[in-house]
Design a protein around this motif. Structure first.
Motif, mmCIF file in Angstrom:
data_model
loop_
_atom_site.group_PDB
_atom_site.id
_atom_site.type_symbol
_atom_site.label_atom_id
_atom_site.label_comp_id
_atom_site.label_asym_id
_atom_site.label_seq_id
_atom_site.Cartn_x
_atom_site.Cartn_y
_atom_site.Cartn_z
ATOM 1 N N MET A 1 0.836 -1.188 0.000
ATOM 2 C CA MET A 1 0.000 0.000 0.000
ATOM 3 C C MET A 1 0.881 1.252 0.000
ATOM 4 S SD MET A 1 -2.772 1.244 2.870
ATOM 5 C CE MET A 1 -3.417 -0.412 2.957
ATOM 6 N N ASN A 2 0.780 2.043 -1.050
ATOM 7 C CA ASN A 2 1.555 3.273 -1.167
ATOM 8 C C ASN A 2 0.653 4.469 -0.859
ATOM 9 O OD1 ASN A 2 3.736 1.730 -1.979
ATOM 10 N ND2 ASN A 2 3.310 1.995 -4.159
ATOM 11 N N LEU A 3 0.729 4.949 0.360
ATOM 12 C CA LEU A 3 -0.108 6.060 0.778
ATOM 13 C C LEU A 3 0.504 7.385 0.365
ATOM 14 C CD1 LEU A 3 -0.854 4.846 4.403
ATOM 15 C CD2 LEU A 3 -2.448 4.786 2.477
ATOM 16 N N LYS A 4 -0.338 8.308 0.013
ATOM 17 C CA LYS A 4 0.095 9.684 -0.270
ATOM 18 C C LYS A 4 -0.494 10.570 0.826
ATOM 19 C CE LYS A 4 0.796 9.065 -5.203
ATOM 20 N NZ LYS A 4 0.736 7.589 -5.101
ATOM 21 N N ILE A 5 0.386 11.084 1.661
ATOM 22 C CA ILE A 5 -0.022 11.804 2.869
ATOM 23 C C ILE A 5 0.402 13.260 2.759
ATOM 24 C CG2 ILE A 5 0.123 11.850 5.388
ATOM 25 C CD1 ILE A 5 1.200 8.912 5.149
ATOM 26 N N VAL A 6 -0.535 14.166 3.008
ATOM 27 C CA VAL A 6 -0.242 15.597 3.042
ATOM 28 C C VAL A 6 -0.336 16.063 4.491
ATOM 29 C CG1 VAL A 6 -0.952 17.904 2.302
ATOM 30 C CG2 VAL A 6 -1.142 15.964 0.718
ATOM 31 N N VAL A 7 0.736 16.686 4.980
ATOM 32 C CA VAL A 7 0.757 17.205 6.351
ATOM 33 C C VAL A 7 0.607 18.717 6.305
ATOM 34 C CG1 VAL A 7 2.092 17.443 8.474
ATOM 35 C CG2 VAL A 7 2.200 15.306 7.166
ATOM 36 N N LEU A 8 -0.430 19.215 6.957
ATOM 37 C CA LEU A 8 -0.629 20.662 7.076
ATOM 38 C C LEU A 8 0.192 21.163 8.258
ATOM 39 C CD1 LEU A 8 -4.515 20.821 6.601
ATOM 40 C CD2 LEU A 8 -2.723 20.906 4.849
ATOM 41 N N ALA A 9 1.127 22.037 8.003
ATOM 42 C CA ALA A 9 2.018 22.524 9.058
ATOM 43 C C ALA A 9 2.084 24.040 8.995
ATOM 44 C CB ALA A 9 3.416 21.933 8.901
ATOM 45 N N LYS A 10 2.282 24.658 10.148
ATOM 46 C CA LYS A 10 2.291 26.120 10.206
ATOM 47 C C LYS A 10 3.480 26.621 11.010
ATOM 48 C CE LYS A 10 -0.655 30.076 11.399
ATOM 49 N NZ LYS A 10 -1.907 30.520 12.040
ATOM 50 N N GLN A 11 4.097 27.661 10.489
ATOM 51 C CA GLN A 11 5.107 28.369 11.270
ATOM 52 C C GLN A 11 4.373 29.416 12.111
ATOM 53 O OE1 GLN A 11 7.918 31.294 9.509
ATOM 54 N NE2 GLN A 11 9.516 29.894 10.190
ATOM 55 N N VAL A 12 4.550 29.355 13.421
ATOM 56 C CA VAL A 12 3.795 30.218 14.322
ATOM 57 C C VAL A 12 4.733 31.064 15.175
ATOM 58 C CG1 VAL A 12 1.802 28.674 14.451
ATOM 59 C CG2 VAL A 12 3.693 28.389 16.069
ATOM 60 N N PRO A 13 4.254 32.201 15.652
ATOM 61 C CA PRO A 13 5.057 32.975 16.609
ATOM 62 C C PRO A 13 5.091 32.252 17.941
ATOM 63 C CG PRO A 13 2.907 33.988 16.303
ATOM 64 C CD PRO A 13 2.995 32.883 15.295
ATOM 65 N N ASP A 14 6.214 32.311 18.603
ATOM 66 C CA ASP A 14 6.350 31.687 19.915
ATOM 67 C C ASP A 14 5.561 32.524 20.926
ATOM 68 O OD1 ASP A 14 7.066 30.523 22.270
ATOM 69 O OD2 ASP A 14 9.217 30.468 21.850
ATOM 70 N N THR A 15 4.389 32.029 21.314
ATOM 71 C CA THR A 15 3.503 32.816 22.170
ATOM 72 C C THR A 15 4.001 32.928 23.606
ATOM 73 O OG1 THR A 15 2.164 30.807 22.513
ATOM 74 C CG2 THR A 15 1.449 32.338 20.808
ATOM 75 N N ARG A 16 5.117 32.296 23.903
ATOM 76 C CA ARG A 16 5.717 32.488 25.226
ATOM 77 C C ARG A 16 6.455 33.819 25.301
ATOM 78 N NH1 ARG A 16 9.055 26.999 25.073
ATOM 79 N NH2 ARG A 16 9.426 27.957 23.034
ATOM 80 N N ASN A 17 6.599 34.489 24.160
ATOM 81 C CA ASN A 17 7.374 35.737 24.127
ATOM 82 C C ASN A 17 6.574 36.877 23.503
ATOM 83 O OD1 ASN A 17 10.266 34.855 24.942
ATOM 84 N ND2 ASN A 17 9.636 33.314 23.465
ATOM 85 N N VAL A 18 5.309 37.003 23.919
ATOM 86 C CA VAL A 18 4.460 38.052 23.367
ATOM 87 C C VAL A 18 4.774 39.381 24.043
ATOM 88 C CG1 VAL A 18 2.095 38.865 23.085
ATOM 89 C CG2 VAL A 18 2.623 36.432 22.825
ATOM 90 N N GLY A 19 5.098 40.376 23.246
ATOM 91 C CA GLY A 19 5.430 41.706 23.778
ATOM 92 C C GLY A 19 4.475 42.758 23.258
ATOM 93 N N LYS A 20 4.798 44.025 23.542
ATOM 94 C CA LYS A 20 3.916 45.134 23.168
ATOM 95 C C LYS A 20 3.827 45.340 21.664
ATOM 96 C CE LYS A 20 7.662 48.509 23.907
ATOM 97 N NZ LYS A 20 7.884 48.808 22.497
ATOM 98 N N ASP A 21 4.789 44.814 20.904
ATOM 99 C CA ASP A 21 4.776 44.993 19.448
ATOM 100 C C ASP A 21 4.176 43.799 18.715
ATOM 101 O OD1 ASP A 21 6.115 47.449 19.694
ATOM 102 O OD2 ASP A 21 8.053 46.419 19.821
ATOM 103 N N ALA A 22 3.464 42.919 19.443
ATOM 104 C CA ALA A 22 2.973 41.680 18.847
ATOM 105 C C ALA A 22 1.823 41.884 17.875
ATOM 106 C CB ALA A 22 2.546 40.703 19.944
ATOM 107 N N MET A 23 1.186 43.050 17.930
ATOM 108 C CA MET A 23 0.009 43.293 17.092
ATOM 109 C C MET A 23 0.204 44.529 16.230
ATOM 110 S SD MET A 23 -3.922 43.659 18.362
ATOM 111 C CE MET A 23 -5.256 44.012 17.206
#
Length: 290
Positions: A1-23
């Protein structure tokens, strides 16, 4: 069985370091002001995809991500861990997308990819915590979906069996291929980078990166197709600009705040019945409990 798999991945901001300029002023995230990381639950999803690849030799794992040019780092990170190729959706028209516009863009790209058996992604991204994109992609593609997955158990006769975590316990469900699956952070962590794969893919670059970067390795790209992850614009996936980015996003964010809890006072209690009783009386009096 040869599966074709698509992985949805996202580059995200590290929310542990949210500062005043985040928005930004328009209510979107200022990603340039925050460190960028691979969304944690997407790594859990990647591991499930790689386990299927190990279990069914000949299967392929393709990364699909949307973001600015630097999001190509996510594709390389996937290649270093065992993925086979990747696609980057990048266009100014995609900027500022909410979950509706994001799922639209991803669905158009998946249609362009065309040949797939399983689409798998993390339950949610840490910059939004909505858990909406995976289910919305499934709806737009007209596919069955399984959410809150913890482990893919087997695939037989065109059906996939998945263990999923729900409130109060665990259940095992089946679904027909092709299918969309979203994976919990409680699933198995992703395997580390493979040293041989890092050496193989370390010079993988998108078209934009090659135009902006060092040309010392330019000869490699003509002879090694695996070093050329695809880069797609709205036009490349035949998307409707009106449904992409800010113009296709009915969700508007008013403000982002970084809340830090600080203890104003502390109290040391003994295990005596009197101390425990006094604490309960105090908590009842200030309506913390009761």
């Amino acid at each position: 069985m040869n599966l074709k798999i698509v992985v949805l991945a996202k580059q995200v901001p590290d929310t542990r370091n949210v500062g005043k300029d985040a928005m930004k002023a328009d209510g979107t995230i200022n990603r340039a002001a925050l460190p960028a990381i691979f969304n944690p639950e997407d790594l859990n999803a990647l591991e499930q995809a790689l386990r299927l690849k190990d279990l069914y030799p000949g299967s392929t794992v393709t990364l699909l991500t949307m973001g600015p040019g630097r999001a190509a780092d996510i594709i390389r990170e996937g290649l270093f861990r065992g993925a086979d190729n990747g696609y980057l959706l990048t266009d100014r028209a995609f900027a500022g997308a909410d979950t509706l516009a994001t799922s639209y863009a991803l669905a158009t790209a998946i249609r362009k990819i065309g040949d797939f058996d399983i689409i798998i992604g993390g339950r949610q991204a840490i910059d939004g915590d909505t858990a909406q994109v995976g289910p919305q992609v499934a709806e737009k593609l007209g596919l069955t979906q399984i959410t809150y997955a913890e482990e893919i158990l087997k695939i037989e006769e065109g059906k996939i069996t998945v263990k999923r975590h729900i409130d109060g316990g665990v259940e095992t469900v089946e679904g027909p291929l092709p299918i969309v699956i979203t994976v919990n952070g409680s699933a198995a962590p992703c395997r580390p980078r493979n040293a041989k794969l890092v050496q193989k893919y370390k010079h993988a670059r998108t078209v934009t990166e090659k135009q902006q970067g060092d040309l010392d390795y330019i000869s490699l790209y003509d002879n090694r197709d695996y070093l050329n992850p695809q880069e797609w614009s709205v036009a490349d996936v035949q998307g409707d600009v009106a449904q992409c980015g800010l113009s296709g996003s009915p969700t508007k964010v008013k403000t982002i705040q970084n809340i830090v809890f600080q203890a104003k006072e502390s109290k040391t209690l003994t295990s005596s019945d009197r101390d425990v009783e006094d604490l309960i009386v105090e908590l009842l009096a200030n309506h913390t409990i009761g």
